[in-house]
Design a protein around this motif. Structure first.
Motif, PDB file in Angstrom:
ATOM      1  N   ASP A 170      39.970  49.300  36.565  1.00 56.80           N
ATOM      2  CA  ASP A 170      40.253  48.747  35.325  1.00 56.80           C
ATOM      3  C   ASP A 170      41.070  47.915  34.860  1.00 56.80           C
ATOM      4  OD1 ASP A 170      38.042  50.819  34.444  1.00 56.80           O
ATOM      5  OD2 ASP A 170      39.064  52.349  34.520  1.00 56.80           O
ATOM      6  N   ALA A 171      42.172  48.686  35.681  1.00 54.86           N
ATOM      7  CA  ALA A 171      43.657  47.517  36.022  1.00 54.86           C
ATOM      8  C   ALA A 171      43.359  46.406  36.266  1.00 54.86           C
ATOM      9  CB  ALA A 171      44.771  47.814  36.855  1.00 54.86           C
ATOM     10  N   VAL A 172      42.669  45.667  37.443  1.00 57.65           N
ATOM     11  CA  VAL A 172      42.325  44.488  37.171  1.00 57.65           C
ATOM     12  C   VAL A 172      41.050  43.412  36.380  1.00 57.65           C
ATOM     13  CG1 VAL A 172      40.907  42.961  39.125  1.00 57.65           C
ATOM     14  CG2 VAL A 172      42.954  44.611  39.968  1.00 57.65           C
ATOM     15  N   PHE A 173      40.455  44.064  35.922  1.00 60.90           N
ATOM     16  CA  PHE A 173      39.093  43.292  35.333  1.00 60.90           C
ATOM     17  C   PHE A 173      39.666  43.621  33.705  1.00 60.90           C
ATOM     18  CE2 PHE A 173      36.728  45.137  38.866  1.00 60.90           C
ATOM     19  CZ  PHE A 173      35.979  43.723  39.356  1.00 60.90           C
ATOM     20  N   SER A 174      40.476  45.115  33.455  1.00 63.81           N
ATOM     21  CA  SER A 174      40.258  44.859  31.983  1.00 63.81           C
ATOM     22  C   SER A 174      42.152  43.775  31.717  1.00 63.81           C
ATOM     23  CB  SER A 174      41.319  45.885  30.827  1.00 63.81           C
ATOM     24  OG  SER A 174      42.336  46.590  32.356  1.00 63.81           O
ATOM     25  N   PHE A 175      42.539  43.048  32.690  1.00 62.02           N
ATOM     26  CA  PHE A 175      43.688  42.243  32.540  1.00 62.02           C
ATOM     27  C   PHE A 175      43.805  40.814  33.139  1.00 62.02           C
ATOM     28  CE2 PHE A 175      45.905  46.679  31.104  1.00 62.02           C
ATOM     29  CZ  PHE A 175      46.107  46.058  30.365  1.00 62.02           C
ATOM     30  N   SER A 176      42.582  40.537  33.548  1.00 58.25           N
ATOM     31  CA  SER A 176      42.696  39.337  34.305  1.00 58.25           C
ATOM     32  C   SER A 176      40.680  39.302  34.033  1.00 58.25           C
ATOM     33  CB  SER A 176      42.532  39.973  35.613  1.00 58.25           C
ATOM     34  OG  SER A 176      42.807  38.276  36.500  1.00 58.25           O
ATOM     35  N   TYR A 177      40.725  37.484  34.261  1.00 59.84           N
ATOM     36  CA  TYR A 177      39.537  36.831  34.109  1.00 59.84           C
ATOM     37  C   TYR A 177      39.067  36.535  35.577  1.00 59.84           C
ATOM     38  CZ  TYR A 177      39.439  38.069  29.111  1.00 59.84           C
ATOM     39  OH  TYR A 177      39.513  38.662  28.026  1.00 59.84           O
ATOM     40  N   LYS A 178      40.597  36.676  36.129  1.00 62.94           N
ATOM     41  CA  LYS A 178      40.557  35.211  37.507  1.00 62.94           C
ATOM     42  C   LYS A 178      39.094  35.591  38.231  1.00 62.94           C
ATOM     43  CE  LYS A 178      45.074  34.289  37.823  1.00 62.94           C
ATOM     44  NZ  LYS A 178      46.627  34.830  38.118  1.00 62.94           N
TER      45      LYS A 178
ATOM     46  N   ARG B 162      32.138  47.565  31.832  1.00 67.64           N
ATOM     47  CA  ARG B 162      32.862  47.571  31.198  1.00 67.64           C
ATOM     48  C   ARG B 162      32.854  47.152  29.681  1.00 67.64           C
ATOM     49  NH1 ARG B 162      34.347  47.628  35.511  1.00 67.64           N
ATOM     50  NH2 ARG B 162      37.086  49.064  36.164  1.00 67.64           N
ATOM     51  N   ILE B 163      31.696  46.155  29.742  1.00 71.24           N
ATOM     52  CA  ILE B 163      32.037  45.822  27.967  1.00 71.24           C
ATOM     53  C   ILE B 163      30.834  47.194  27.809  1.00 71.24           C
ATOM     54  CG2 ILE B 163      30.548  44.645  26.645  1.00 71.24           C
ATOM     55  CD1 ILE B 163      31.462  42.171  28.533  1.00 71.24           C
ATOM     56  N   TYR B 164      30.032  47.091  28.413  1.00 70.92           N
ATOM     57  CA  TYR B 164      28.956  48.269  28.082  1.00 70.92           C
ATOM     58  C   TYR B 164      29.328  49.797  27.433  1.00 70.92           C
ATOM     59  CZ  TYR B 164      25.165  51.685  28.141  1.00 70.92           C
ATOM     60  OH  TYR B 164      24.043  52.575  27.517  1.00 70.92           O
ATOM     61  N   GLU B 165      30.503  50.287  27.979  1.00 72.31           N
ATOM     62  CA  GLU B 165      31.608  51.704  27.939  1.00 72.31           C
ATOM     63  C   GLU B 165      31.997  51.547  26.486  1.00 72.31           C
ATOM     64  OE1 GLU B 165      34.083  52.840  30.634  1.00 72.31           O
ATOM     65  OE2 GLU B 165      32.337  53.357  32.115  1.00 72.31           O
TER      66      GLU B 165
ATOM     67  N   GLY C 272      28.068  41.533  41.834  1.00 73.86           N
ATOM     68  CA  GLY C 272      28.911  42.005  41.308  1.00 73.86           C
ATOM     69  C   GLY C 272      29.950  42.440  40.070  1.00 73.86           C
ATOM     70  N   ILE C 273      31.085  41.382  40.566  1.00 73.25           N
ATOM     71  CA  ILE C 273      32.023  40.938  39.537  1.00 73.25           C
ATOM     72  C   ILE C 273      31.282  41.302  38.188  1.00 73.25           C
ATOM     73  CG2 ILE C 273      34.026  39.282  39.142  1.00 73.25           C
ATOM     74  CD1 ILE C 273      33.732  38.618  42.257  1.00 73.25           C
ATOM     75  N   LEU C 274      30.485  40.763  38.131  1.00 77.82           N
ATOM     76  CA  LEU C 274      29.744  40.023  36.473  1.00 77.82           C
ATOM     77  C   LEU C 274      29.671  41.539  35.625  1.00 77.82           C
ATOM     78  CD1 LEU C 274      27.077  37.042  36.714  1.00 77.82           C
ATOM     79  CD2 LEU C 274      29.459  37.858  35.044  1.00 77.82           C
ATOM     80  N   GLY C 275      28.930  42.461  37.435  1.00 75.63           N
ATOM     81  CA  GLY C 275      28.909  43.651  36.505  1.00 75.63           C
ATOM     82  C   GLY C 275      29.474  44.635  36.742  1.00 75.63           C
ATOM     83  N   GLU C 276      30.587  43.950  37.533  1.00 78.75           N
ATOM     84  CA  GLU C 276      31.988  45.525  36.914  1.00 78.75           C
ATOM     85  C   GLU C 276      32.773  44.548  35.224  1.00 78.75           C
ATOM     86  OE1 GLU C 276      33.307  47.584  38.486  1.00 78.75           O
ATOM     87  OE2 GLU C 276      32.509  47.475  40.068  1.00 78.75           O
TER      88      GLU C 276
END
Ligand code: UDP
Ligand code: MG
Length: 332
Positions: A214-222, A291-294, A283-287
């Protein structure tokens, strides 16, 4: 007034000590205070013990959640009802020492609006000792936004910051990141992180992993950019390789002095490598998509079953409350 928000999940062995240490630390600040214990669906005697404390001490509020929602939702619930001019967030296992609170209050009185308690050292057991430092390194490398290293939720935030955080509606919450993201005047207090006072960690490793993601994916597009760049690099290399092969074919020479027809190794290697790159990218797209779905479902983060408090205590309105507060008798 200072509010302290403490999430509690099956901490029966610690509650007495926590209460004693917390009250004595808060007494030394010479400020009025309230402590909000959020019972996150404990299945042991935690709630009973907390209610006994609440009955004896009107400064204690117990927020009873409808089930176990997790560390971040529990803190979010506590934040939404805390009515202090400053709110201290801390874990209930005494890994965050209450003795650091007076110094944080001093920093706040000196004008800081976010006081981060930064770990000078930490004592963790097993896999956690390895994973926590790694997590902070990866996060600070990946994050698009500077998130302070070695600062968990422990810290103090001013009313203005609390209101700002309460306005954030996202479901995937990494509070240390959100707290850095909202800005305001920051200062730092250092402390030594203790080992757990009793019992096993209540956050399972899989929850911690999820929290880290959550931390990585909600604060980074890298990570998304990483798969894009890998794709571009691999495609360019493949084009180059193709051109070389074609050249060799027309000139009738083998590459690197090898006979013209080889084939198997290069085919299998490129298929496997590209397959791997594609799976990682998907996989990265899925993550992100998960999150978008949630987020679009817009489900509340928690439900409160009950708020236990003394009559005189005034709280902020807790949004998703199931049970209405007892109101004054109808005068009609
Ligand atoms: N906690 C909670 N809900 C959970 C898991 C943990 O409220 O589902 C509480 C727990 O009681 C403790 C704090 O959150 O007060 C931190 O949990 P823990 O010590 O297990 O996490 P760690 O120190 O490993 O990050
Ligand atoms: Mg802990």
């Amino acid at each position: 007034m200072i509010s302290v928000v403490v999430p509690i999940y099956n901490e029966e062995a610690t509650i007495d000590r926590l209460y004693t240490e917390l009250t004595s630390a808060l007494a030394s600040t010479n400020q009025p205070w309230q402590a909000i214990f959020v019972d996150d669906g404990s299945t042991d005697r935690s709630l009973t013990l907390l209610l006994a404390k609440q009955a004896a001490d009107p400064r204690i509020v117990v927020l009873e959640l409808s089930r176990n929602w997790g560390h971040q939702p529990a803190i979010t619930a506590g934040l939404s009802v805390a009515s202090g001019d400053a709110v201290v967030l801390m874990d209930g296992d005494l890994q965050d020492p209450p003795s650091a609170i007076p110094e944080m209050v001093k920093a706040w009185q000196g004008g800081a609006q976010v006081v981060l308690a930064v770990r000078r050292s930490r004592r963790e057991s097993g896999l956690r000792r390895l994973l926590f430092p790694l997590f902070y390194k990866v996060l600070s490398f990946l994050s698009d936004y500077p998130i302070p290293m070695n600062a968990g939720i422990f810290g103090l935030i001013d009313r203005q910051v609390v209101d700002a955080i309460n306005r954030l509606e996202e479901t995937n919450r990494y509070l240390p990141g959100l707290r850095a993201w909202v800005g305001f005047k920051q200062s730092i207090v250092e402390y030594d992180r203790a080992a757990r006072a009793a019992g096993e960690p209540k956050q399972t490793l899989s929850r911690l992993l999820r929290y880290g993601l959550d931390a990585v994916f909600s604060f980074s597009y890298k990570p998304l950019r990483l798969s894009l760049f890998t794709g571009i690099t691999v495609s360019c290399l493949a084009l180059l390789y193709g051109a070389i092969l074609l050249g060799c074919r027309f000139l009738g020479i083998g590459m690197f002095g090898l006979p013209v027809i080889t084939g198997y190794t290069s085919t299998i290697v490129s298929v496997l490598f590209l397959g791997g790159v594609q799976l990682i990218s998907v996989g990265i797209l899925g993550e992100y998509i998960g999150r978008i779905y949630e987020e679009v479902k817009r489900r509340p983060l928690y439900f409160i079953r009950n708020i236990h408090k003394a009559e005189s205590v005034v709280l902020k309105t807790a949004a998703p409350t199931e049970k209405p507060q007892p109101s004054a008798p109808d005068s009609r």
